[in-house]
Design an enzyme around this catalytic site. Structure first.
Site, PDB file in Angstrom:
ATOM      1  N   LYS A 117      28.928 -15.238  -4.678  1.00  0.00           N
ATOM      2  CA  LYS A 117      28.042 -15.497  -3.532  1.00  0.00           C
ATOM      3  C   LYS A 117      26.651 -14.944  -3.834  1.00  0.00           C
ATOM      4  O   LYS A 117      26.508 -13.778  -4.197  1.00  0.00           O
ATOM      5  CB  LYS A 117      28.604 -14.860  -2.274  1.00  0.00           C
ATOM      6  CG  LYS A 117      27.776 -15.149  -1.029  1.00  0.00           C
ATOM      7  CD  LYS A 117      28.479 -14.732   0.242  1.00  0.00           C
ATOM      8  CE  LYS A 117      28.205 -13.313   0.669  1.00  0.00           C
ATOM      9  NZ  LYS A 117      26.804 -13.021   1.021  1.00  0.00           N
ATOM     10  N   ASP A 158      24.561 -18.227   0.043  1.00  0.00           N
ATOM     11  CA  ASP A 158      24.720 -17.801   1.439  1.00  0.00           C
ATOM     12  C   ASP A 158      23.401 -17.993   2.198  1.00  0.00           C
ATOM     13  O   ASP A 158      22.814 -17.044   2.714  1.00  0.00           O
ATOM     14  CB  ASP A 158      25.147 -16.322   1.423  1.00  0.00           C
ATOM     15  CG  ASP A 158      25.538 -15.798   2.792  1.00  0.00           C
ATOM     16  OD1 ASP A 158      25.579 -16.584   3.745  1.00  0.00           O
ATOM     17  OD2 ASP A 158      25.800 -14.579   2.886  1.00  0.00           O
ATOM     18  N   LYS A 167      22.636 -19.631   4.990  1.00  0.00           N
ATOM     19  CA  LYS A 167      22.653 -19.654   6.460  1.00  0.00           C
ATOM     20  C   LYS A 167      21.556 -20.572   7.011  1.00  0.00           C
ATOM     21  O   LYS A 167      20.694 -20.150   7.789  1.00  0.00           O
ATOM     22  CB  LYS A 167      22.553 -18.244   7.047  1.00  0.00           C
ATOM     23  CG  LYS A 167      23.764 -17.363   6.710  1.00  0.00           C
ATOM     24  CD  LYS A 167      23.779 -16.060   7.489  1.00  0.00           C
ATOM     25  CE  LYS A 167      25.042 -15.259   7.277  1.00  0.00           C
ATOM     26  NZ  LYS A 167      25.229 -14.738   5.894  1.00  0.00           N
ATOM     27  N   ASP A 195      18.080 -24.783  10.733  1.00  0.00           N
ATOM     28  CA  ASP A 195      16.984 -25.597  11.265  1.00  0.00           C
ATOM     29  C   ASP A 195      17.469 -27.029  11.539  1.00  0.00           C
ATOM     30  O   ASP A 195      18.634 -27.351  11.304  1.00  0.00           O
ATOM     31  CB  ASP A 195      15.807 -25.580  10.274  1.00  0.00           C
ATOM     32  CG  ASP A 195      14.454 -25.650  10.982  1.00  0.00           C
ATOM     33  OD1 ASP A 195      14.318 -26.443  11.949  1.00  0.00           O
ATOM     34  OD2 ASP A 195      13.536 -24.924  10.587  1.00  0.00           O
ATOM     35  N   ILE A 196      16.586 -27.878  12.001  1.00  0.00           N
ATOM     36  CA  ILE A 196      16.937 -29.272  12.292  1.00  0.00           C
ATOM     37  C   ILE A 196      17.140 -30.049  10.979  1.00  0.00           C
ATOM     38  O   ILE A 196      16.722 -29.615   9.908  1.00  0.00           O
ATOM     39  CB  ILE A 196      15.847 -29.943  13.147  1.00  0.00           C
ATOM     40  CG1 ILE A 196      14.484 -29.881  12.440  1.00  0.00           C
ATOM     41  CG2 ILE A 196      15.754 -29.271  14.505  1.00  0.00           C
ATOM     42  CD1 ILE A 196      13.408 -30.717  13.093  1.00  0.00           C
ATOM     43  N   TYR A 231      33.746  -5.953   4.375  1.00  0.00           N
ATOM     44  CA  TYR A 231      33.941  -4.666   5.055  1.00  0.00           C
ATOM     45  C   TYR A 231      35.368  -4.422   5.532  1.00  0.00           C
ATOM     46  O   TYR A 231      35.605  -3.561   6.357  1.00  0.00           O
ATOM     47  CB  TYR A 231      32.986  -4.498   6.257  1.00  0.00           C
ATOM     48  CG  TYR A 231      31.591  -4.930   5.986  1.00  0.00           C
ATOM     49  CD1 TYR A 231      30.892  -4.442   4.881  1.00  0.00           C
ATOM     50  CD2 TYR A 231      30.956  -5.854   6.812  1.00  0.00           C
ATOM     51  CE1 TYR A 231      29.595  -4.856   4.624  1.00  0.00           C
ATOM     52  CE2 TYR A 231      29.661  -6.264   6.558  1.00  0.00           C
ATOM     53  CZ  TYR A 231      28.988  -5.763   5.468  1.00  0.00           C
ATOM     54  OH  TYR A 231      27.718  -6.163   5.226  1.00  0.00           O
TER      55      TYR A 231
END
Lengths: 245, 245
Positions: A60, A91, A93, A96-97, A194
């Site tokens: 990642k 990663d 994320k 937006d459009i 975690y």
């Protein structure tokens, strides 16, 4: 459904090559470990990837935190990817459009779609974000994960938001290969950081455990830690299979 | 509250220099126009900025869609910024946990915090995203906009999500300077695209109107369109002031 063996579940993804490839890699290398390489120098990152390569199904990245990023970094990463047979998950994320994410995914300096087998997106903007990313990623046999939950304190991705995220993903099964979530959802997905491998793979029923500084943090023996997480994650998976019987 | 003159509202932002600077610029240049320069070549972008510079309070960028981005682009953009006295708003839509957004904002190739007076973030991850960005941005006198709504079809940023976004922003008034939203919220904010200046500034009570291809789309006279939007936006603001009396 995150049940059955990884090998059996390859057939659930007739429409998506990258999902099949990930499950095949997991089965073949006997590892459900993804290492999150959140470092800011390309040399540091490549060193970690070279060490953990044999023990992971997935690497990642956060491409936009690398201070000395250049095309050479991508070239070297892809050489390691071919050598150790893992997939790359950026990663990013996206959030937006459609028209904007199309450009962010395909273009700019990073050209994420060219090298990242998998990326992820928030469902907030509605279906348009998936459609936009799909236009770029589908022809390249890429796959998308939808952020249905976040583990951070005060996250707004809960309840009806999470339900809507799952529904949205269902409408795009040819491109969406799973979820990022903290607990068991219906559908394939990646797990979260975690927590212990047993917790993530066995109790929460995730398919992949993501570990970062637990493996390459200061003073750690990277190879030893990667092996340990690989073993623990795989044993947790075998335990889960027993319980399913 | 988006009421009163821009000049009067400068006093609402004792804690935030960039918000005061934006309101002062709006009042001084008599423009509430922000141009969204969603182009992919640095030369195209700089040409548009040079033409619209005199008529805008704000230039909105998507730095990560620029194919030939380099530090030289930032240098040239900053020269135009100083020449025409506008602020720069990088529409990054940060959407990760605090530790990650800190790096994405300050580091990588783009070093957004160094040149963007304003950026924006989704509230999904919880307060941590604002805290992380604030650690970087506050010492540099930057400001943050929170995406409380999105205008795209099927957006999940509605109802209790929007309410939570507003609450989160309130807890960080020293760094959060407003919202991106489609309708009138309580608090200062920027408006949205695809609607007329009258609609955005007068009916919805936004402070700034964001226009993209309506100004530099194919066949348009960029200077003429920028002037027209500036005038319409400013007249709508004057109308709003009359109605408030």
């Amino acid at each position: 459904m995150s049940s059955g063996t990884y090998a059996q579940r390859v057939n659930n993804f007739s429409q998506n090559k990258v999902a099949r490839k990930l499950l095949e890699t997991i089965e073949q290398k006997k590892t459900n470990l993804c290492v999150a390489v959140d470092l800011t120098k390309k040399r540091q990152i490549l060193e970690v990837v070279e060490k953990v390569g044999p023990y992971v199904c997935l690497i990642k990245t956060h491409i936009d935190i690398i201070e000395d990023f250049d095309q050479g970094f991508i070239d070297e990463l892809c050489i390691l990817q071919a050598r150790f047979n893992f997939l790359i998950f950026e990663d990013r994320k996206f959030a937006d459009i459609g028209n904007t994410v199309k450009l962010q995914y395909s273009s700019g300096i990073y050209k994420i779609a060219e090298w990242a087998h998998i990326t992820n997106a928030h469902p907030i903007p509605g279906d348009g974000i998936i459609k936009g990313l799909k236009e770029v990623g589908k022809p390249l046999d890429r796959g998308l994960l939808i952020l249905a939950e976040m583990s951070s304190a005060g996250s707004l991705a809960t309840g009806s938001y999470t339900d809507a995220a799952i529904e949205m993903a269902r409408r795009h099964r040819d491109f969406v290969i799973g979820f990022i979530a903290g607990r068991k959802l219906t559908g394939d997905r990646l797990g979260q950081q975690y927590r212990s491998p047993t917790d993530v793979i066995l109790k929460s029923g995730s398919d992949v455990i993501i570990v970062g500084r637990g493996i390459y943090g200061e003073g750690r023996d990277i190879v030893k830690e990667a092996k340990r997480y690989q073993e623990e994650g795989w044993n947790a998976y075998l335990e889960r299979l027993k319980l399913e019987k």
